[in-house]
Write a protein that holds these residues in place. Structure first.
Motif, PDB file in Angstrom:
ATOM      1  N   MET A 251      -2.199  -3.337  -3.040  1.00  0.00           N
ATOM      2  CA  MET A 251      -3.501  -2.941  -3.587  1.00  0.00           C
ATOM      3  C   MET A 251      -4.550  -3.978  -3.202  1.00  0.00           C
ATOM      4  SD  MET A 251      -4.612  -0.340  -5.193  1.00  0.00           S
ATOM      5  CE  MET A 251      -3.112   0.356  -5.873  1.00  0.00           C
ATOM      6  N   THR A 252      -5.692  -3.516  -2.803  1.00  0.00           N
ATOM      7  CA  THR A 252      -6.734  -4.437  -2.379  1.00  0.00           C
ATOM      8  C   THR A 252      -7.372  -5.125  -3.578  1.00  0.00           C
ATOM      9  OG1 THR A 252      -8.810  -4.605  -1.197  1.00  0.00           O
ATOM     10  CG2 THR A 252      -8.450  -2.599  -2.404  1.00  0.00           C
ATOM     11  N   ALA A 253      -7.747  -6.369  -3.410  1.00  0.00           N
ATOM     12  CA  ALA A 253      -8.356  -7.120  -4.512  1.00  0.00           C
ATOM     13  C   ALA A 253      -9.819  -7.388  -4.187  1.00  0.00           C
ATOM     14  CB  ALA A 253      -7.615  -8.424  -4.719  1.00  0.00           C
ATOM     15  N   THR A 254     -10.680  -6.519  -4.587  1.00  0.00           N
ATOM     16  CA  THR A 254     -12.106  -6.733  -4.346  1.00  0.00           C
ATOM     17  C   THR A 254     -12.711  -7.326  -5.610  1.00  0.00           C
ATOM     18  OG1 THR A 254     -12.911  -4.658  -5.247  1.00  0.00           O
ATOM     19  CG2 THR A 254     -12.108  -4.618  -2.994  1.00  0.00           C
ATOM     20  N   ALA A 255     -13.990  -7.666  -5.496  1.00  0.00           N
ATOM     21  CA  ALA A 255     -14.676  -8.225  -6.657  1.00  0.00           C
ATOM     22  C   ALA A 255     -14.928  -7.164  -7.731  1.00  0.00           C
ATOM     23  CB  ALA A 255     -16.002  -8.837  -6.219  1.00  0.00           C
ATOM     24  N   ALA A 256     -14.996  -5.920  -7.319  1.00  0.00           N
ATOM     25  CA  ALA A 256     -15.344  -4.867  -8.269  1.00  0.00           C
ATOM     26  C   ALA A 256     -14.187  -4.631  -9.230  1.00  0.00           C
ATOM     27  CB  ALA A 256     -15.670  -3.587  -7.524  1.00  0.00           C
ATOM     28  N   PRO A 257     -14.444  -4.775 -10.535  1.00  0.00           N
ATOM     29  CA  PRO A 257     -13.349  -4.685 -11.488  1.00  0.00           C
ATOM     30  C   PRO A 257     -12.649  -3.325 -11.465  1.00  0.00           C
ATOM     31  CG  PRO A 257     -15.505  -4.944 -12.605  1.00  0.00           C
ATOM     32  CD  PRO A 257     -15.735  -5.075 -11.157  1.00  0.00           C
ATOM     33  N   GLU A 258     -13.369  -2.272 -11.160  1.00  0.00           N
ATOM     34  CA  GLU A 258     -12.729  -0.956 -11.228  1.00  0.00           C
ATOM     35  C   GLU A 258     -11.676  -0.787 -10.143  1.00  0.00           C
ATOM     36  OE1 GLU A 258     -16.671   0.148  -9.277  1.00  0.00           O
ATOM     37  OE2 GLU A 258     -15.719  -1.632 -10.079  1.00  0.00           O
ATOM     38  N   HIS A 259     -11.651  -1.714  -9.181  1.00  0.00           N
ATOM     39  CA  HIS A 259     -10.643  -1.607  -8.124  1.00  0.00           C
ATOM     40  C   HIS A 259      -9.328  -2.283  -8.496  1.00  0.00           C
ATOM     41  CE1 HIS A 259     -13.555  -0.736  -4.599  1.00  0.00           C
ATOM     42  NE2 HIS A 259     -13.764   0.015  -5.647  1.00  0.00           N
ATOM     43  N   LEU A 260      -9.360  -3.078  -9.560  1.00  0.00           N
ATOM     44  CA  LEU A 260      -8.237  -3.982  -9.763  1.00  0.00           C
ATOM     45  C   LEU A 260      -6.953  -3.284 -10.151  1.00  0.00           C
ATOM     46  CD1 LEU A 260     -10.007  -7.032 -11.388  1.00  0.00           C
ATOM     47  CD2 LEU A 260      -8.990  -6.827  -9.111  1.00  0.00           C
TER      48      LEU A 260
ATOM     49  N   HIS B 235      -6.273  -2.042   8.645  1.00  0.00           N
ATOM     50  CA  HIS B 235      -5.181  -2.524   9.491  1.00  0.00           C
ATOM     51  C   HIS B 235      -4.786  -3.931   9.027  1.00  0.00           C
ATOM     52  CE1 HIS B 235      -2.750  -3.776  12.865  1.00  0.00           C
ATOM     53  NE2 HIS B 235      -2.620  -2.495  13.135  1.00  0.00           N
ATOM     54  N   PRO B 236      -3.474  -4.203   8.912  1.00  0.00           N
ATOM     55  CA  PRO B 236      -3.049  -5.511   8.405  1.00  0.00           C
ATOM     56  C   PRO B 236      -3.419  -6.667   9.334  1.00  0.00           C
ATOM     57  CG  PRO B 236      -1.158  -4.216   9.159  1.00  0.00           C
ATOM     58  CD  PRO B 236      -2.333  -3.299   9.146  1.00  0.00           C
ATOM     59  N   GLY B 237      -3.847  -6.371  10.550  1.00  0.00           N
ATOM     60  CA  GLY B 237      -4.215  -7.427  11.477  1.00  0.00           C
ATOM     61  C   GLY B 237      -5.548  -8.100  11.163  1.00  0.00           C
ATOM     62  N   HIS B 238      -6.394  -7.466  10.354  1.00  0.00           N
ATOM     63  CA  HIS B 238      -7.683  -8.089  10.020  1.00  0.00           C
ATOM     64  C   HIS B 238      -8.097  -7.717   8.589  1.00  0.00           C
ATOM     65  CE1 HIS B 238      -9.221  -4.136  11.407  1.00  0.00           C
ATOM     66  NE2 HIS B 238      -8.463  -4.326  12.450  1.00  0.00           N
ATOM     67  N   PRO B 239      -7.298  -8.209   7.620  1.00  0.00           N
ATOM     68  CA  PRO B 239      -7.509  -7.815   6.214  1.00  0.00           C
ATOM     69  C   PRO B 239      -8.810  -8.348   5.611  1.00  0.00           C
ATOM     70  CG  PRO B 239      -5.802  -9.508   6.392  1.00  0.00           C
ATOM     71  CD  PRO B 239      -6.095  -9.047   7.790  1.00  0.00           C
ATOM     72  N   ARG B 240      -9.165  -9.614   5.909  1.00  0.00           N
ATOM     73  CA  ARG B 240     -10.376 -10.165   5.277  1.00  0.00           C
ATOM     74  C   ARG B 240     -11.613  -9.479   5.837  1.00  0.00           C
ATOM     75  NH1 ARG B 240     -10.994 -15.449   6.853  1.00  0.00           N
ATOM     76  NH2 ARG B 240      -9.185 -15.301   8.250  1.00  0.00           N
ATOM     77  N   LEU B 241     -11.603  -9.241   7.119  1.00  0.00           N
ATOM     78  CA  LEU B 241     -12.740  -8.548   7.728  1.00  0.00           C
ATOM     79  C   LEU B 241     -12.886  -7.143   7.138  1.00  0.00           C
ATOM     80  CD1 LEU B 241     -14.964  -8.617   9.919  1.00  0.00           C
ATOM     81  CD2 LEU B 241     -13.315  -7.467  11.429  1.00  0.00           C
ATOM     82  N   SER B 242     -11.763  -6.440   6.991  1.00  0.00           N
ATOM     83  CA  SER B 242     -11.806  -5.078   6.453  1.00  0.00           C
ATOM     84  C   SER B 242     -12.405  -5.073   5.055  1.00  0.00           C
ATOM     85  CB  SER B 242     -10.392  -4.487   6.412  1.00  0.00           C
ATOM     86  OG  SER B 242      -9.838  -4.455   7.707  1.00  0.00           O
ATOM     87  N   GLU B 243     -11.949  -6.013   4.255  1.00  0.00           N
ATOM     88  CA  GLU B 243     -12.427  -6.113   2.876  1.00  0.00           C
ATOM     89  C   GLU B 243     -13.937  -6.377   2.840  1.00  0.00           C
ATOM     90  OE1 GLU B 243     -11.517  -5.506  -0.813  1.00  0.00           O
ATOM     91  OE2 GLU B 243      -9.795  -5.953   0.471  1.00  0.00           O
ATOM     92  N   ARG B 244     -14.374  -7.291   3.679  1.00  0.00           N
ATOM     93  CA  ARG B 244     -15.796  -7.671   3.653  1.00  0.00           C
ATOM     94  C   ARG B 244     -16.668  -6.529   4.162  1.00  0.00           C
ATOM     95  NH1 ARG B 244     -19.774  -9.529   1.185  1.00  0.00           N
ATOM     96  NH2 ARG B 244     -21.191 -10.943   2.268  1.00  0.00           N
ATOM     97  N   VAL B 245     -16.255  -5.889   5.251  1.00  0.00           N
ATOM     98  CA  VAL B 245     -17.037  -4.767   5.776  1.00  0.00           C
ATOM     99  C   VAL B 245     -17.092  -3.641   4.745  1.00  0.00           C
ATOM    100  CG1 VAL B 245     -17.121  -2.952   7.540  1.00  0.00           C
ATOM    101  CG2 VAL B 245     -16.624  -5.315   8.209  1.00  0.00           C
ATOM    102  N   ALA B 246     -15.967  -3.375   4.087  1.00  0.00           N
ATOM    103  CA  ALA B 246     -15.945  -2.301   3.083  1.00  0.00           C
ATOM    104  C   ALA B 246     -16.913  -2.609   1.950  1.00  0.00           C
ATOM    105  CB  ALA B 246     -14.527  -2.118   2.544  1.00  0.00           C
ATOM    106  N   GLN B 247     -16.923  -3.877   1.491  1.00  0.00           N
ATOM    107  CA  GLN B 247     -17.860  -4.255   0.417  1.00  0.00           C
ATOM    108  C   GLN B 247     -19.297  -4.006   0.849  1.00  0.00           C
ATOM    109  OE1 GLN B 247     -16.888  -8.375  -0.055  1.00  0.00           O
ATOM    110  NE2 GLN B 247     -15.680  -8.045  -1.935  1.00  0.00           N
ATOM    111  N   LEU B 248     -19.637  -4.526   2.028  1.00  0.00           N
ATOM    112  CA  LEU B 248     -21.021  -4.440   2.498  1.00  0.00           C
ATOM    113  C   LEU B 248     -21.449  -2.987   2.710  1.00  0.00           C
ATOM    114  CD1 LEU B 248     -20.977  -7.343   5.122  1.00  0.00           C
ATOM    115  CD2 LEU B 248     -22.268  -7.313   2.968  1.00  0.00           C
ATOM    116  N   VAL B 249     -20.610  -2.226   3.384  1.00  0.00           N
ATOM    117  CA  VAL B 249     -21.013  -0.859   3.755  1.00  0.00           C
ATOM    118  C   VAL B 249     -20.989   0.063   2.536  1.00  0.00           C
ATOM    119  CG1 VAL B 249     -20.413   1.137   5.168  1.00  0.00           C
ATOM    120  CG2 VAL B 249     -20.388  -1.161   6.165  1.00  0.00           C
TER     121      VAL B 249
END
Lengths: 502, 502
Positions: free
Chosen positions: B1-10, B156-170
């Protein structure tokens, strides 16, 4: 193996058939639109010229009425001529030209030219219930030929002589009009059909028939080393939702029309309304019985369909709590040669919504024939949720509203209904499918296996794929992509310097 | 499960994710084109605003060069803005209006209005090799959002931090622009991806990756009670065919460009030329070696890709008779944290055509990385037949001809090549895919599982289905079908009285 008069058909194998289709594809994909259009019109004309003969064979083989068959034959001609219009127009190719652009935002852009192009030989499994319009020269064949794909039709065993005769006439007309030999071929056995689904030369398949057979064939298409698209139309129960107000305004007309829509062609139509949803407390028995009692006996298409119909009706009637509104009759006539004929009148039953939910597939599965279920829904029922739960995939969904009932709430309901069917009717009845540019005959599974329509001009999209040519010299481009546009097709140009939104 | 800053994702479950996408669909499918277009442009702008941060993360996670990643990020912005152009234009809806016609040739015709409509929530499996352009905010996401479909990206597991950051921004940009919350969501585990392929709310899936994983997921999509379309891009070897005359004219340039096309991004591109077919007797060793020797070491994307590359190269080299033209190097660097990095230079081998035929998959299967095979074909070889036999399904096929060699024979060859690839290049190299209306990035299996393109504006077609409204009152119609055409979309009208070719 089919036995036609043409000697080259007598000892051919499935591989011969596929190879000949592949060879025909070479020439067919290069024919000018004018030639293809004229050939389609000639095919329509030869059907018209032989109408008396063909309708007589069809009546004998299917038991459908002369009026219905003459109408269907005319529809089949209209389909062919409509597609002649499509091929001459050329919009269906969706031609896109990107001019080379050394200053494009992402770096120099090459010259790119994209067109839709025929996928290759198409295998078309004909339907039982439309011996003309969904058979040898029917809509799927017309769409595939228009796209530039040779067609191999697997004839339906319910009308073998008609299939053979139509194939002879139409294949000859296409060849006389300048299309390659073997542009249209016929096979007749189930083994041949299955073998062809798996043949490397076959690039797409279309199917109209039962969910069971369709799923088996779709699985074969998907299990090939190179899977091909399988456009199956597998079944639909076409619910009709009626509001309290609509019934108050016109219950009599509405119920009589319902019975007529269920009974026409003995209910052997993919768009037959299998369910009528009415508010609890609606009085409909007398009107349904009065109309149903007037429906004359109609022959079912063939013994296999008669068996399936008897089995499904028995299953539905065995569900505890199902109330018979009008019991249909069934009479087996074995006075003639062969396995005999079954003649039926329509059966209507009724259930409360809760019972339908509990009964599951015994009631929810399609019954192919003149059988329909009146469903009584409680006041305040969420019809969108009912459809999503019980009727998720259909060719059509129909909503009958009162005269001044169209409002915001119904707009939201329509948005939801549109997720579960390809065609949404406001009033009217789903049987009687118009053959026009804006028709959609296809919907979420099991209505169709793959998105697309098998009626109307958009049907051609199933047999095309995108191909782009990059930096090709003029003399090597397909005609619709050349600068001089010899086919005169409409094209969208992304000009050099156009920012495209950047 | 992805851990974003948004509490509803936790603590959300897969079902929560799917349900939220379904809820977002309600609003998203009704947003006006102007709103959707502005949201896509805002998403592009936020990527531009955070370019330095995003490129730095991507460099660290993928080993791709800064120049390549800045170019790719710009391409990703262009894709979003290009689709903003598409949605504002509205042609993609293919709106068709048939006016009611009491005198239509087949009997009274109802009012029919057809539009393409979003299929519903789309699941998008991101690729390893394009951390921006085929990932969270990449082409598949842009196409699906444009169509009106909420998107769930499996990172993709090859770039998890980038995926997370792009998802937040977009996701934030889309929501700020007025699109529903949860229009874009991210999941990160393989289990979640598989569960979502089977979730009833997901209506289509897009995938870019290996043939093995793609086939597993495609089988899951097909085995659902209600199968959904699975648009997989599974692999391509992109043969380049060179004639004797082309080599006589420009062997030096051609071979140097070949090495560059194989080596760019360490060959980790779906359009890398895996095979160069040259006439027997061609002298190419010196030119290939000279160019290959200049290629600096490049890091492979991740350990999984490095393992796969090493295995496939070993398999290919083990084939009896394979001649090494330039042996590449491979260096494992485990000086940093984690599993270490693999750095390689390109490997080129050569075989006669007959050996390639005998070797089968050991040579014919894609090698993902900087490896390519020079194939020597005998004089008079039928190149169309060679492609049909050995390279039946590709994203691209390239033909290098001599300056005055374009002629009738090559036109026939091109017709045949077009059956085996989505893009046919006359000269040039398949790497470097232009993002434009006329691009086709998709081809016969295994290039793609289902026809369609994942690059260019036609990519939107994969996420739309046809819906027809029959006799609906104005106030219940979707905006593009209303008489007043509030979205101002182009529409094709079949007028009352128009014969449509009849």
């Amino acid at each position: 193996m089919t036995a036609t008069a043409a000697p080259e058909h007598l000892d051919r194998t499935v591989d011969d058939v596929a190879r000949r289709a592949q060879e025909a594809f070479d020439g067919l994909s290069r024919t000018a639109p004018g030639v293809r259009a004229a050939a389609l019109r000639d095919a329509a004309a030869t059907l018209a010229d032989h109408a008396d003969e063909l309708v007589a064979i069809a009546q004998d083989e299917t038991g459908l009425s002369e009026a219905r068959l003459r109408g269907e034959l005319k529809r089949t001609q209209v389909q062919l001529r409509l597609f002649a219009h499509v091929v001459a127009d050329g919009t269906y190719l969706d031609v896109r030209l990107d001019e080379a652009d050394p200053d494009f935002v992402l770096g120099p852009r090459p010259d790119l030219r994209r067109t839709l192009w025929p996928v290759g030989p198409v295998l078309n499994f004909a339907a039982s219930n439309f011996p003309f319009a969904f058979s040898v020269a029917g809509g799927d064949t017309a769409a595939a030929l228009t796209a530039g794909c040779p067609v191999i039709v697997k004839a339906h065993p319910g009308h073998p002589r008609l299939s053979e005769r139509v194939a002879q006439l139409v294949a000859a007309a296409l060849q006389a009009a300048g299309l390659p030999e073997f542009t249209l071929q016929l096979v007749t056995s189930q083994d041949e059909g299955v073998a062809l689904v798996e043949h490397p030369a076959v690039r797409a398949a279309a199917f109209t028939g039962s969910q069971r057979v369709g799923q088996l064939l779709a699985a074969r298409a998907a299990a090939r080393p190179d899977p091909i698209p399988f456009f199956g139309e597998l079944g639909s129960v076409n619910p009709v939702l009626v509001t309290e107000q609509a019934l108050q305004e016109r219950a009599g007309d509405l119920l009589a029309a319902y019975v007529a829509s269920v009974s026409g062609s003995a209910g052997q139509l993919c768009t037959k309304p299998g369910f009528l949803l009415v508010p609890e407390g609606t009085e409909y028995d007398d009107a349904v019985v009065a109309a149903a009692a007037q429906v004359p006996e109609h022959r079912l298409l063939n013994p296999s369909i008669a068996d399936g119909y008897a089995r499904r009706v028995a299953e539905a009637l065995a569900v505890d709590g199902v109330r018979v509104v009008h019991p249909g009759s069934s009479r087996h006539d074995d006075s003639g040669a062969g396995p005999g004929q079954t003649w039926v009148t329509p059966t209507f039953v009724a259930v409360p919504l809760d019972l339908l939910r509990r009964a599951g597939d015994a009631l929810l599965d399609e019954v192919f024939g003149p059988f329909s279920v009146v469903v009584e829904y409680p006041e305040g029922a969420d019809l969108a949720a009912v459809v999503a739960e019980l009727f998720p995939g259909n060719l059509t969904l129909t909503l009958h509203l009162g005269e001044h009932e169209a409002a915001e709430a119904q707009a939201a309901l329509l948005t939801h209904l549109a997720r579960h069917a390809g065609r949404i009717l406001l009033g009217g009845w789903p049987t009687g499918v118009a053959v026009t540019p804006a028709m959609q005959h296809g919907g979420p599974w099991p209505a169709t296996t793959t998105d697309g329509t098998s009626v109307g001009t958009a049907a051609i999209g199933r047999f095309l794929r995108g191909v782009t040519f990059q930096d090709a010299p003029q003399e090597l481009l397909p005609p619709p992509l050349r600068d001089d546009n010899p086919w005169g097709v409409p094209r969208t140009v992304a000009a050099r310097g156009d920012s495209l939104g950047w």
